[in-house]
Design a protein around this motif. Structure first.
Motif, PDB file in Angstrom:
ATOM      1  N   GLY A 221      32.962  39.383  47.647  1.00 43.86           N
ATOM      2  CA  GLY A 221      31.932  39.811  46.719  1.00 43.86           C
ATOM      3  C   GLY A 221      30.554  39.331  47.125  1.00 43.86           C
ATOM      4  N   GLU A 222      29.581  39.630  46.289  1.00 40.92           N
ATOM      5  CA  GLU A 222      28.199  39.229  46.565  1.00 40.92           C
ATOM      6  C   GLU A 222      27.933  37.776  46.174  1.00 40.92           C
ATOM      7  N   CYS A 223      28.792  37.237  45.329  1.00 37.95           N
ATOM      8  CA  CYS A 223      28.584  35.881  44.821  1.00 37.95           C
ATOM      9  C   CYS A 223      29.948  35.256  44.520  1.00 37.95           C
ATOM     10  N   LEU A 224      30.070  33.952  44.807  1.00 39.46           N
ATOM     11  CA  LEU A 224      31.260  33.190  44.443  1.00 39.46           C
ATOM     12  C   LEU A 224      30.903  32.297  43.263  1.00 39.46           C
ATOM     13  N   LEU A 225      31.578  32.498  42.148  1.00 37.25           N
ATOM     14  CA  LEU A 225      31.369  31.682  40.955  1.00 37.25           C
ATOM     15  C   LEU A 225      32.442  30.601  40.902  1.00 37.25           C
ATOM     16  N   LEU A 226      32.017  29.354  40.932  1.00 40.08           N
ATOM     17  CA  LEU A 226      32.931  28.231  40.806  1.00 40.08           C
ATOM     18  C   LEU A 226      32.923  27.790  39.351  1.00 40.08           C
ATOM     19  N   SER A 227      34.020  28.054  38.656  1.00 39.54           N
ATOM     20  CA  SER A 227      34.093  27.784  37.226  1.00 39.54           C
ATOM     21  C   SER A 227      35.007  26.591  36.964  1.00 39.54           C
ATOM     22  N   PHE A 228      34.440  25.552  36.356  1.00 36.15           N
ATOM     23  CA  PHE A 228      35.186  24.363  35.974  1.00 36.15           C
ATOM     24  C   PHE A 228      35.329  24.329  34.455  1.00 36.15           C
ATOM     25  N   HIS A 229      36.385  23.691  33.963  1.00 34.02           N
ATOM     26  CA  HIS A 229      36.500  23.485  32.522  1.00 34.02           C
ATOM     27  C   HIS A 229      35.318  22.643  32.056  1.00 34.02           C
ATOM     28  N   GLY A 230      34.750  22.972  30.914  1.00 35.61           N
ATOM     29  CA  GLY A 230      33.595  22.255  30.410  1.00 35.61           C
ATOM     30  C   GLY A 230      33.958  21.044  29.570  1.00 35.61           C
ATOM     31  N   ILE A 231      32.953  20.238  29.262  1.00 33.79           N
ATOM     32  CA  ILE A 231      33.077  19.131  28.311  1.00 33.79           C
ATOM     33  C   ILE A 231      31.840  19.147  27.422  1.00 33.79           C
ATOM     34  N   PRO A 232      31.927  18.579  26.229  1.00 30.25           N
ATOM     35  CA  PRO A 232      30.721  18.481  25.390  1.00 30.25           C
ATOM     36  C   PRO A 232      29.626  17.683  26.080  1.00 30.25           C
ATOM     37  N   LEU A 233      28.396  18.096  25.872  1.00 31.23           N
ATOM     38  CA  LEU A 233      27.254  17.426  26.487  1.00 31.23           C
ATOM     39  C   LEU A 233      27.207  15.959  26.088  1.00 31.23           C
TER      40      LEU A 233
ATOM     41  N   LYS B 211      26.750  42.681  41.336  1.00 27.83           N
ATOM     42  CA  LYS B 211      27.715  43.643  40.809  1.00 27.83           C
ATOM     43  C   LYS B 211      29.147  43.358  41.263  1.00 27.83           C
ATOM     44  N   LYS B 212      29.281  42.574  42.348  1.00 28.07           N
ATOM     45  CA  LYS B 212      30.605  42.262  42.881  1.00 28.07           C
ATOM     46  C   LYS B 212      30.772  40.751  42.877  1.00 28.07           C
ATOM     47  N   LEU B 213      31.721  40.288  42.066  1.00 25.17           N
ATOM     48  CA  LEU B 213      31.844  38.848  41.805  1.00 25.17           C
ATOM     49  C   LEU B 213      33.236  38.345  42.153  1.00 25.17           C
ATOM     50  N   ASP B 214      33.290  37.202  42.841  1.00 25.46           N
ATOM     51  CA  ASP B 214      34.533  36.465  43.059  1.00 25.46           C
ATOM     52  C   ASP B 214      34.476  35.198  42.220  1.00 25.46           C
ATOM     53  N   VAL B 215      35.591  34.837  41.608  1.00 24.26           N
ATOM     54  CA  VAL B 215      35.646  33.638  40.764  1.00 24.26           C
ATOM     55  C   VAL B 215      36.794  32.755  41.219  1.00 24.26           C
ATOM     56  N   VAL B 216      36.502  31.470  41.402  1.00 22.08           N
ATOM     57  CA  VAL B 216      37.533  30.489  41.723  1.00 22.08           C
ATOM     58  C   VAL B 216      37.383  29.329  40.757  1.00 22.08           C
ATOM     59  N   CYS B 217      38.508  28.677  40.423  1.00 19.47           N
ATOM     60  CA  CYS B 217      38.511  27.574  39.458  1.00 19.47           C
ATOM     61  C   CYS B 217      39.022  26.311  40.147  1.00 19.47           C
ATOM     62  N   PRO B 218      38.141  25.572  40.832  1.00 18.66           N
ATOM     63  CA  PRO B 218      38.580  24.444  41.662  1.00 18.66           C
ATOM     64  C   PRO B 218      39.184  23.276  40.894  1.00 18.66           C
TER      65      PRO B 218
ATOM     66  N   GLU C 141      43.552  29.124  30.712  1.00 16.32           N
ATOM     67  CA  GLU C 141      42.115  29.115  30.991  1.00 16.32           C
ATOM     68  C   GLU C 141      41.746  29.935  32.223  1.00 16.32           C
ATOM     69  N   THR C 142      42.652  30.075  33.166  1.00 17.20           N
ATOM     70  CA  THR C 142      42.347  30.872  34.357  1.00 17.20           C
ATOM     71  C   THR C 142      42.826  32.318  34.201  1.00 17.20           C
TER      72      THR C 142
ATOM     73  N   HIS D  14      36.946  39.856  41.244  1.00 16.18           N
ATOM     74  CA  HIS D  14      38.152  39.306  41.844  1.00 16.18           C
ATOM     75  C   HIS D  14      38.310  37.848  41.419  1.00 16.18           C
ATOM     76  N   TYR D  15      39.400  37.547  40.720  1.00 16.25           N
ATOM     77  CA  TYR D  15      39.747  36.160  40.450  1.00 16.25           C
ATOM     78  C   TYR D  15      40.615  35.658  41.603  1.00 16.25           C
ATOM     79  N   ILE D  16      40.262  34.533  42.183  1.00 15.12           N
ATOM     80  CA  ILE D  16      41.022  33.933  43.275  1.00 15.12           C
ATOM     81  C   ILE D  16      42.015  32.946  42.660  1.00 15.12           C
ATOM     82  N   PRO D  17      43.311  33.239  42.682  1.00 10.69           N
ATOM     83  CA  PRO D  17      44.297  32.398  41.984  1.00 10.69           C
ATOM     84  C   PRO D  17      44.329  30.974  42.512  1.00 10.69           C
ATOM     85  N   CYS D  18      44.926  30.078  41.719  1.00 11.58           N
ATOM     86  CA  CYS D  18      45.105  28.703  42.160  1.00 11.58           C
ATOM     87  C   CYS D  18      45.976  28.651  43.409  1.00 11.58           C
TER      88      CYS D  18
END
Length: 335
Positions: free
Chosen positions: A197-209, A271-278, A286-287, A308-312
């Motif tokens: 894709g045009e961008c790789l989004l690295l998504s982590f589980h969040g925590i309260p600020l 417009k084209k996104l890849d997502v991975v959850c390291p 959640e994934t 595209h979600y990149i599986p674990c």
């Protein structure tokens, strides 16, 4: 009145054990099964740091009746014939590690919330003769609400032992070379098979600020993983994003928000996104549901064209390659 200590098993062996700890899962994708799991999870003050009495009134009176039905519906969308994906993945990882470790090492897994419980599994391992225990929370980045909560359950189990085990723990491996290189190779393999894709989004589980402001190192660990990973992948600044998912409640959470980016990135020309959850060792609610079902739908609804979600990573090959050196290093002197 219950006894303060459990009876000691009749064994004089000093075996070594490895205990993997994961978050947990309800036993079925129904409101009746989800409710006690959520009650245990959301009652942990590592997870929700609010005055206990007030929070329990809100939790039991409002949140559980509503959230149990909503969460059950989400679990139904990912549930497999043989059970919860998180349970299946954790069991598979445990089996793969057991085969790769010496036969003398007893390898088990337990859940911070739900079954199999840490208390039961630790007691079972003690009956099998384990006197030296290495504990591995399955979170590459340390957070009080994940690794900390998992280790709390271990300490509670040890409080019940008259003769306590010797314990070591691996609390973080956010910058481990094998972890970074194996994850990068995993992403490259996905790109080779499915395109990039045009961008790789690295998504982590969040925590309260508020937890970060109180000194939690989690966000720093996520940034460390991101820096090492994008360097290994050779990504430019405009080719990736770091974000945090799974916001809950009305208090501020660390950002940027994964959910917000799914809506905003198409408007910014991505417009084209890849997502991975390291931060996830096994695929889970959640994934699979939050990212690959709802997140994908949101991204496409706001003008995205390809998601595209990149599986674990797989337990049999990739996670064994990562975890075995860490485990062997921490078992030195016990084997």
């Amino acid at each position: 009145m219950s006894k303060p200590f459990l009876s000691e098993p009749e064994t004089s062996t000093t075996d070594t054990g490895v205990l993997l700890l994961n978050l947990g899962t309800p036993e079925a994708p129904t409101p009746q099964a989800v409710r006690p799991y959520l009650r245990e999870f959301l009652s942990d003050q590592r997870v929700v740091e609010l005055p206990r009495f007030l929070w329990q009134l809100l939790l039991r009176g409002i949140i559980l009746p509503l959230r149990s039905r909503k969460s059950a519906h989400a679990y139904q969308s990912i549930w497999q014939d043989n059970g919860s994906p998180l349970l299946i993945g954790t069991r598979s990882l445990t089996q793969a590690l057991s085969k790769a470790l010496p036969e003398s090492v007893i390898t088990r897994f337990a859940m911070t919330y739900g079954q199999p419980s840490v208390m039961d599994v630790v007691q079972e391992m003690k009956k099998q003769g384990v006197a030296n225990l290495l504990v591995v929370p399955l979170y590459p980045q340390y957070a009080s609400s994940s690794s900390g909560a998992a280790l709390d359950q271990l300490w509670r189990a040890l409080l019940k032992q008259r003769v306590q085990m010797a314990v070591r723990s691996i609390t973080s491996f956010c910058a481990d070379t094998n972890y970074i290189k194996t994850l990068a190779a995993h992403i490259h393999t996905h790109w080779k098979q499915h395109g990039r894709g045009e961008c790789l989004l690295l998504s982590f589980h969040g925590i309260p600020l508020a937890q970060q402001q109180a000194g939690d190192v989690y966000v720093e660990h996520c940034r460390t993983t991101t820096q090492h990973l994008v360097s290994e992948l050779g990504l430019k600044d405009n080719e990736y994003r770091l974000a945090f998912q799974s916001r809950f409640g009305y208090a501020p959470w660390v950002g940027p928000s994964t959910q917000d980016l799914f809506n905003q990135l198409p408007q910014a020309g991505i417009k084209k996104l890849d997502v991975v959850c390291p931060g996830f060792v096994t695929d889970c609610l959640e994934t699979l549901e939050e990212i690959n079902i709802r997140g994908k739908a949101d991204f496409l609804a706001h003008g995205g064209e390809q998601f595209h979600y990149i599986p674990c990573m797989s337990s049999e090959n990739e996670w064994v390659k990562i975890l075995i050196p860490l485990i062997n290093q921490n078992l030195q002197g016990w084997l």
